[in-house]
Design a protein around this motif. Structure first.
Motif, PDB file in Angstrom:
ATOM      1  N   LEU A  66       0.853  -1.193   0.000  1.00  0.00           N
ATOM      2  CA  LEU A  66       0.000   0.000   0.000  1.00  0.00           C
ATOM      3  C   LEU A  66       0.885   1.237   0.000  1.00  0.00           C
ATOM      4  CD1 LEU A  66      -2.868   1.232   0.217  1.00  0.00           C
ATOM      5  CD2 LEU A  66      -2.627   1.109   2.709  1.00  0.00           C
ATOM      6  N   TYR A  67       0.861   1.945  -1.118  1.00  0.00           N
ATOM      7  CA  TYR A  67       1.709   3.135  -1.258  1.00  0.00           C
ATOM      8  C   TYR A  67       0.905   4.366  -0.873  1.00  0.00           C
ATOM      9  CZ  TYR A  67       4.142   6.978  -3.623  1.00  0.00           C
ATOM     10  OH  TYR A  67       4.761   8.164  -3.920  1.00  0.00           O
ATOM     11  N   ASP A  68       1.392   5.098   0.123  1.00  0.00           N
ATOM     12  CA  ASP A  68       0.762   6.361   0.489  1.00  0.00           C
ATOM     13  C   ASP A  68       1.815   7.299   1.088  1.00  0.00           C
ATOM     14  OD1 ASP A  68       1.190   5.494   3.090  1.00  0.00           O
ATOM     15  OD2 ASP A  68      -0.897   4.970   3.480  1.00  0.00           O
ATOM     16  N   TYR A  69       1.378   8.391   1.710  1.00  0.00           N
ATOM     17  CA  TYR A  69       2.277   9.437   2.229  1.00  0.00           C
ATOM     18  C   TYR A  69       3.248   8.907   3.280  1.00  0.00           C
ATOM     19  CZ  TYR A  69      -0.757   9.534   6.344  1.00  0.00           C
ATOM     20  OH  TYR A  69      -1.460   9.193   7.474  1.00  0.00           O
ATOM     21  N   ARG A  70       2.882   7.841   3.967  1.00  0.00           N
ATOM     22  CA  ARG A  70       3.726   7.309   5.039  1.00  0.00           C
ATOM     23  C   ARG A  70       5.054   6.775   4.504  1.00  0.00           C
ATOM     24  NH1 ARG A  70      -0.392   3.218   7.796  1.00  0.00           N
ATOM     25  NH2 ARG A  70      -0.868   2.958   5.561  1.00  0.00           N
ATOM     26  N   TYR A  71       5.031   6.240   3.296  1.00  0.00           N
ATOM     27  CA  TYR A  71       6.254   5.715   2.690  1.00  0.00           C
ATOM     28  C   TYR A  71       7.322   6.807   2.628  1.00  0.00           C
ATOM     29  CZ  TYR A  71       9.446   4.145  -1.007  1.00  0.00           C
ATOM     30  OH  TYR A  71      10.556   3.820  -1.742  1.00  0.00           O
ATOM     31  N   HIS A  72       6.969   7.979   2.139  1.00  0.00           N
ATOM     32  CA  HIS A  72       7.930   9.077   2.018  1.00  0.00           C
ATOM     33  C   HIS A  72       8.281   9.649   3.391  1.00  0.00           C
ATOM     34  CE1 HIS A  72       7.868   9.141  -2.317  1.00  0.00           C
ATOM     35  NE2 HIS A  72       6.536   9.067  -2.283  1.00  0.00           N
ATOM     36  N   PHE A  73       7.298   9.657   4.301  1.00  0.00           N
ATOM     37  CA  PHE A  73       7.556  10.149   5.656  1.00  0.00           C
ATOM     38  C   PHE A  73       8.637   9.311   6.333  1.00  0.00           C
ATOM     39  CE2 PHE A  73       6.533   9.688  10.248  1.00  0.00           C
ATOM     40  CZ  PHE A  73       6.801  10.990  10.659  1.00  0.00           C
ATOM     41  N   TYR A  74       8.461   7.992   6.315  1.00  0.00           N
ATOM     42  CA  TYR A  74       9.445   7.139   6.990  1.00  0.00           C
ATOM     43  C   TYR A  74      10.773   7.105   6.247  1.00  0.00           C
ATOM     44  CZ  TYR A  74       5.885   5.650  10.284  1.00  0.00           C
ATOM     45  OH  TYR A  74       4.934   5.628  11.276  1.00  0.00           O
ATOM     46  N   TYR A  75      10.734   7.259   4.921  1.00  0.00           N
ATOM     47  CA  TYR A  75      11.997   7.360   4.187  1.00  0.00           C
ATOM     48  C   TYR A  75      12.753   8.626   4.607  1.00  0.00           C
ATOM     49  CZ  TYR A  75      13.997   4.252   0.703  1.00  0.00           C
ATOM     50  OH  TYR A  75      14.716   3.252   0.098  1.00  0.00           O
ATOM     51  N   GLY A  76      11.998   9.692   4.861  1.00  0.00           N
ATOM     52  CA  GLY A  76      12.620  10.929   5.342  1.00  0.00           C
ATOM     53  C   GLY A  76      13.311  10.721   6.678  1.00  0.00           C
ATOM     54  N   LEU A  77      12.650   9.969   7.568  1.00  0.00           N
ATOM     55  CA  LEU A  77      13.265   9.679   8.867  1.00  0.00           C
ATOM     56  C   LEU A  77      14.529   8.841   8.695  1.00  0.00           C
ATOM     57  CD1 LEU A  77      10.224   8.872  11.196  1.00  0.00           C
ATOM     58  CD2 LEU A  77      11.290  11.069  10.705  1.00  0.00           C
ATOM     59  N   LEU A  78      14.491   7.881   7.757  1.00  0.00           N
ATOM     60  CA  LEU A  78      15.663   7.048   7.502  1.00  0.00           C
ATOM     61  C   LEU A  78      16.829   7.881   6.982  1.00  0.00           C
ATOM     62  CD1 LEU A  78      17.091   4.324   7.261  1.00  0.00           C
ATOM     63  CD2 LEU A  78      15.984   4.022   5.033  1.00  0.00           C
ATOM     64  N   PHE A  79      16.553   8.741   6.009  1.00  0.00           N
ATOM     65  CA  PHE A  79      17.620   9.603   5.475  1.00  0.00           C
ATOM     66  C   PHE A  79      18.183  10.525   6.561  1.00  0.00           C
ATOM     67  CE2 PHE A  79      15.964   9.002   0.978  1.00  0.00           C
ATOM     68  CZ  PHE A  79      17.127   8.413   0.523  1.00  0.00           C
ATOM     69  N   SER A  80      17.306  11.000   7.420  1.00  0.00           N
ATOM     70  CA  SER A  80      17.764  11.877   8.504  1.00  0.00           C
ATOM     71  C   SER A  80      18.714  11.134   9.440  1.00  0.00           C
ATOM     72  CB  SER A  80      16.560  12.402   9.287  1.00  0.00           C
ATOM     73  OG  SER A  80      16.976  13.268  10.316  1.00  0.00           O
ATOM     74  N   LYS A  81      18.361   9.898   9.778  1.00  0.00           N
ATOM     75  CA  LYS A  81      19.238   9.079  10.625  1.00  0.00           C
ATOM     76  C   LYS A  81      20.584   8.829   9.957  1.00  0.00           C
ATOM     77  CE  LYS A  81      17.001   7.805  14.454  1.00  0.00           C
ATOM     78  NZ  LYS A  81      17.566   7.926  15.813  1.00  0.00           N
ATOM     79  N   LEU A  82      20.570   8.734   8.649  1.00  0.00           N
ATOM     80  CA  LEU A  82      21.799   8.480   7.896  1.00  0.00           C
ATOM     81  C   LEU A  82      22.629   9.754   7.706  1.00  0.00           C
ATOM     82  CD1 LEU A  82      20.360   6.061   5.190  1.00  0.00           C
ATOM     83  CD2 LEU A  82      21.999   5.451   6.985  1.00  0.00           C
ATOM     84  N   GLY A  83      22.066  10.889   8.130  1.00  0.00           N
ATOM     85  CA  GLY A  83      22.778  12.154   7.998  1.00  0.00           C
ATOM     86  C   GLY A  83      22.641  12.784   6.631  1.00  0.00           C
ATOM     87  N   ASP A  84      21.746  12.232   5.816  1.00  0.00           N
ATOM     88  CA  ASP A  84      21.499  12.773   4.467  1.00  0.00           C
ATOM     89  C   ASP A  84      20.313  13.723   4.560  1.00  0.00           C
ATOM     90  OD1 ASP A  84      21.061  13.331   1.830  1.00  0.00           O
ATOM     91  OD2 ASP A  84      21.070  11.245   1.140  1.00  0.00           O
ATOM     92  N   TYR A  85      20.579  14.929   5.036  1.00  0.00           N
ATOM     93  CA  TYR A  85      19.489  15.867   5.324  1.00  0.00           C
ATOM     94  C   TYR A  85      18.784  16.379   4.062  1.00  0.00           C
ATOM     95  CZ  TYR A  85      21.460  15.906  10.046  1.00  0.00           C
ATOM     96  OH  TYR A  85      21.912  15.549  11.287  1.00  0.00           O
ATOM     97  N   GLU A  86      19.505  16.475   2.976  1.00  0.00           N
ATOM     98  CA  GLU A  86      18.881  16.983   1.746  1.00  0.00           C
ATOM     99  C   GLU A  86      17.801  16.030   1.254  1.00  0.00           C
ATOM    100  OE1 GLU A  86      19.423  20.025   0.760  1.00  0.00           O
ATOM    101  OE2 GLU A  86      20.859  20.155   2.417  1.00  0.00           O
ATOM    102  N   ASN A  87      18.151  14.739   1.153  1.00  0.00           N
ATOM    103  CA  ASN A  87      17.154  13.766   0.711  1.00  0.00           C
ATOM    104  C   ASN A  87      16.050  13.588   1.749  1.00  0.00           C
ATOM    105  OD1 ASN A  87      17.796  12.830  -1.958  1.00  0.00           O
ATOM    106  ND2 ASN A  87      19.623  11.862  -1.100  1.00  0.00           N
ATOM    107  N   ALA A  88      16.394  13.720   3.010  1.00  0.00           N
ATOM    108  CA  ALA A  88      15.384  13.634   4.062  1.00  0.00           C
ATOM    109  C   ALA A  88      14.342  14.735   3.873  1.00  0.00           C
ATOM    110  CB  ALA A  88      16.042  13.760   5.422  1.00  0.00           C
TER     111      ALA A  88
END
Length: 490
Positions: A66-88
């Protein structure tokens, strides 16, 4: 399906296997929503455990169901944890584009901008999150943090106070109290920390309360808070602060034990207290020199000047008759014997002051012993917070004249610096007193009345020395005059 209360007891992997099996048989929206919900729960578990590749795989599984807004939200959190703030930032904004009313999305985007130190933009995101959900206090808390980092302290205060109206969370009390400490509003900090502790006891709040109490000159209360923390929530920071507070009380053996527990990070404090327990020792000084060479040089210089300083002390006319008591209650090196000192707690206020000054004098040219005698005599005879402020002020004046031949103006600057650390309320009174338009020294003596409390005595002594008096301008019949005579004779 099991009840929600039952699901909470079942391991997440077991739930996911069951849901995946059910969804493979019946690909309905109902089962898809359940499965995706638990995929994202598993994602959060991986994220917190720093299993980032596993977290990424879970996100793709969720997207395929099920693809919805949550997919991008949690991907943003993952990128943030990785220190990739731009993609987050890109992913979080995609999430919000798909669901403009997703308050958590705005909140996490605010957190990301906060990490990037883009505080003004972060504040705007926090505001949007709160506008959507007025019962969500964390955006207001983080707004306060952003304002704080920006130096907008009044706005930070308003944000924290508003957050407390929404929800009385311990971390909000902590942040507001720390803000008040930072802007020197210690009375307000104490009130807020105590309110926070009444809601929920948190060691972080208690630790900061101890600092506040110490700055307010409430050292007995600070000591008690730190003792309780060391017993129930021990840490190197707590042991260090407890040791330093005990040093102020002249409790050097107890201080040494706690500073040893504080570890290598606080080795300098440990070594300085060790001097009070062990005495002057060259091997100890060599170790301490790595941390504070200026202090070690001071001690070594005095060691070389000991004979000259002691000759000056012996040749001066000492005005306090309580010196006779000092001979009875000190050992062969001039150190106060506490068991003997206890016999003198009946003395009058003036006599107690005379004995404190006498016990400093009898310690000769030894700065460690002088401070030791001052601390222990003052605390035993008066047993209150003001004793600490008084003996620290007198110590600075005494050292400044005896060891460094400083001018009173320089000494008073040091006194104010010390008072701001050990009793900010008395510091404010002293500062105000010195800022007022000067009267003449004759007026000072004409308006003089004998102090009955240590705080009053401390202020009168500071005021008198601010006139830079000479021996001939001292009224030796007064208590302050006698103390000034000792100081001027050094």
């Amino acid at each position: 399906m099991p009840l929600v209360t039952e699901i909470n007891k079942i391991p997440l992997d077991v739930i996911l296997r069951g849901l995946e099996a059910q969804y493979s048989v019946e690909k309905s929206e109902y089962w898809a929503s359940y499965l995706v919900y638990f995929y994202y729960e598993k994602f959060k578990e991986h994220l917190n455990a720093q299993n980032y590749e596993d977290a990424r795989e879970i996100l793709e599984k969720a997207k395929n169901v099920l693809y919805d807004y949550r997919y991008h939200f949690y991907y943003g959190l993952l990128f943030s944890k990785l220190g990739d703030y731009e993609n987050a930032e890109v992913e979080l904004k995609r999430s919000l584009a798909m669901n403009p009313n997703f308050y958590l999305g705005y909140y996490e985007l605010g957190n990301l901008l906060y990490l990037k130190k883009e505080y003004d933009d972060a504040i705007q995101m926090y505001l949007k999150a709160f506008e959507i959900n007025k019962e969500f206090s964390l955006p207001l808390l983080k707004m306060g943090d952003a304002y704080f980092e920006n130096g907008q302290f009044k706005d930070a205060e308003i944000a924290y106070k508003t957050a407390l109206k929404v929800e009385k969370l311990s971390q909000i009390y902590l942040r507001l109290g720390v803000l008040y400490n930072s802007i020197q509003k210690f009375e307000k900090a104490e009130k807020i920390f105590r309110e926070g502790l009444s809601v929920e006891y948190k060691p972080e709040i208690a630790y900061n309360l101890a600092y506040t109490l110490s700055r307010l000159g409430k050292h007995f209360q600070a000591l008690q808070v730190l003792k309780e923390l060391s017993k129930n929530f021990p840490s190197t920071e707590v042991y260090n602060e407890l040791g330093l507070e005990q040093k102020l009380f002249g409790m050097y053996e107890e201080a040494l034990e706690n500073l040893e527990l504080a570890g290598e990070e606080y080795k300098e404090n440990y070594l300085k207290v060790l001097l009070f327990v062990k005495g002057y020792d060259e091997s100890l000084l060599r170790e301490l020199e790595k941390f504070d060479p200026e202090y070690v040089n001071f001690l070594r210089t005095l060691s070389g000047e000991k004979e000259e300083i002691e000759n000056r002390l012996e040749n001066m006319s000492f005005p306090f008759g309580e010196l006779n008591y000092s001979f009875e209650i000190t050992d062969e090196i001039g150190e106060v014997i506490l068991e003997e000192l206890e016999n003198y707690i009946y003395l009058t206020f003036k006599e107690k002051i005379g004995l404190i000054i006498s016990n400093a004098y009898i310690a000769g040219a030894n700065p460690i012993l002088i401070e030791k005698n001052l601390a222990r005599t003052s605390l035993l005879l008066f047993n209150n917070d003001e004793a600490i402020s008084f003996y620290k002020v007198f110590q600075i004046i005494y050292f400044g004249r005896l060891f460094e031949k400083m001018l009173f103006q320089e000494i008073i600057e040091r006194v104010l610096q010390e008072l701001s650390k050990v009793n900010v309320m008395l510091f404010r009174k002293a500062f105000k007193l010195l800022e007022e338009e000067k009267k003449s020294l004759d007026d000072f003596w004409e308006e003089y009345s004998e102090p009955k409390k240590l705080a009053e005595l401390t202020l009168k002594l500071i005021e008198l020395l601010s006139y830079e008096p000479t021996k001939h301008e001292i009224n030796e019949e007064t208590l302050v005059g006698k103390i000034a005579k000792v100081i001027l004779s050094l």
